[in-house]
Design a protein around this motif. Structure first.
Motif, PDB file in Angstrom:
ATOM      1  N   VAL A 155       0.823  -1.219   0.000  1.00 15.36           N
ATOM      2  CA  VAL A 155       0.000   0.000   0.000  1.00 15.36           C
ATOM      3  C   VAL A 155       0.852   1.262   0.000  1.00 15.36           C
ATOM      4  O   VAL A 155       0.409   2.310  -0.490  1.00 15.36           O
ATOM      5  N   MET A 156       2.070   1.178   0.504  1.00 16.57           N
ATOM      6  CA  MET A 156       2.934   2.354   0.519  1.00 16.57           C
ATOM      7  C   MET A 156       3.359   2.753  -0.894  1.00 16.57           C
ATOM      8  O   MET A 156       3.711   3.913  -1.138  1.00 16.57           O
ATOM      9  N   ASP A 157       3.323   1.807  -1.820  1.00 16.43           N
ATOM     10  CA  ASP A 157       3.705   2.094  -3.206  1.00 16.43           C
ATOM     11  C   ASP A 157       2.567   2.700  -4.015  1.00 16.43           C
ATOM     12  O   ASP A 157       2.810   3.408  -4.996  1.00 16.43           O
ATOM     13  N   VAL A 158       1.322   2.385  -3.635  1.00 19.13           N
ATOM     14  CA  VAL A 158       0.189   2.802  -4.463  1.00 19.13           C
ATOM     15  C   VAL A 158      -0.812   3.697  -3.738  1.00 19.13           C
ATOM     16  O   VAL A 158      -1.767   4.170  -4.355  1.00 19.13           O
ATOM     17  N   ALA A 159      -0.611   3.950  -2.455  1.00 20.43           N
ATOM     18  CA  ALA A 159      -1.600   4.733  -1.716  1.00 20.43           C
ATOM     19  C   ALA A 159      -0.950   5.753  -0.794  1.00 20.43           C
ATOM     20  O   ALA A 159      -1.435   6.032   0.307  1.00 20.43           O
ATOM     21  N   THR A 160       0.156   6.332  -1.248  1.00 21.67           N
ATOM     22  CA  THR A 160       0.829   7.403  -0.509  1.00 21.67           C
ATOM     23  C   THR A 160       1.332   8.450  -1.495  1.00 21.67           C
ATOM     24  O   THR A 160       1.597   8.139  -2.664  1.00 21.67           O
ATOM     25  N   PRO A 161       1.495   9.695  -1.045  1.00 26.47           N
ATOM     26  CA  PRO A 161       2.090  10.711  -1.918  1.00 26.47           C
ATOM     27  C   PRO A 161       3.498  10.321  -2.355  1.00 26.47           C
ATOM     28  O   PRO A 161       3.910  10.605  -3.486  1.00 26.47           O
ATOM     29  N   GLU A 162       4.231   9.641  -1.467  1.00 25.52           N
ATOM     30  CA  GLU A 162       5.591   9.227  -1.804  1.00 25.52           C
ATOM     31  C   GLU A 162       5.584   8.205  -2.946  1.00 25.52           C
ATOM     32  O   GLU A 162       6.426   8.258  -3.852  1.00 25.52           O
ATOM     33  N   GLY A 163       4.634   7.281  -2.892  1.00 19.40           N
ATOM     34  CA  GLY A 163       4.507   6.309  -3.968  1.00 19.40           C
ATOM     35  C   GLY A 163       4.190   6.971  -5.294  1.00 19.40           C
ATOM     36  O   GLY A 163       4.733   6.592  -6.345  1.00 19.40           O
TER      37      GLY A 163
END
Length: 229
Positions: A33-41
């Protein structure tokens, strides 16, 4: 009519075939989820993020509202129903619910990366090179982890107005949405429907836990609600 406020989470949509990441080690459709559901991702790999939500948008066309959604819609005949959902799908609306507040955005909308209020309805793929009227890239209209929840204050107001509160299909672990229950009037009845309900500590409310799916739980709660009519 009594005001019935309903908080819904991933569990109610899971019955329709929409996969969640709640019970799968932080993976959502095999993605971290950190890759597809964060501004950083998004900044790291916008194409991956766009492809991910394009697939979710297409998947949404293949599923239908389930009995839980339909019961909630039918309750509008007897209650003033307001739904506050953490889900980004449109299954509540397709079932016939009139008042749905999406805390975490909507899959069938996109917005400008530079102008938050530039929002468009969008049912097909979103690609790099799809711009707003000023040439800024469009992005999914989703509230990612780490971003503010613009609808939160309104959601709090709705919960404060509730005469009956129903919580369906949520682990009560994702904040700030999980904290909404704390704004309920301590004198109202609260129903919590989930196959694996979280433990709620120190609540002044009379919380009736229904340990089953959203659709089966709403069948039970619908009968309970007759005493409020």
């Amino acid at each position: 009519m009594k005001k019935l406020v309903v908080l819904t989470g991933a569990g109610i949509s899971a019955e329709s075939g929409i996969k969640t990441f709640r019970d799968s080690d932080g993976l959502w459709e095999a993605h971290n989820v950190m890759d597809v559901a964060t501004p950083e991702g998004w900044h790291k790999n916008p194409k991956l993020v766009l492809d991910f939500y394009n697939k979710r948008r297409q998947q949404l066309k293949e599923v239908e509202p389930n009995a839980g959604h339909q019961i909630l819609a039918a309750l509008e005949n007897k209650f003033d129903v307001q739904i506050i959902t953490q889900n980004v799908d449109d299954l509540h609306e397709r079932a016939g619910s009139s008042n749905v507040l999406h805390l975490h955005g909507e899959l069938l909308k996109v917005r400008s990366t530079k102008k938050e209020n530039y929002i468009l309805n969008w049912s097909e793929d979103l690609n790099l090179g799809d711009f707003d009227d000023k040439g800024n890239q469009l992005r999914p209209h989703i509230v990612w982890f780490g971003e503010d929840v613009p609808a939160l204050e309104y959601a709090i107001e709705l919960v404060q107005q509730a005469e009956v509160l129903i919580i369906i299909g949520t682990s009560l672990q994702v904040y700030p949405a999980a904290g909404l229950i704390n704004f309920a009037n301590p004198n109202i009845s609260v129903y919590y429907i989930d196959p694996n309900p979280a433990t709620i500590y120190d609540s002044p409310n009379d919380i009736k836990v229904v340990s089953t799916t959203g659709s089966k739980g709403m069948e039970i709660v619908r009968k309970e609600l007759e005493k409020f009519q």
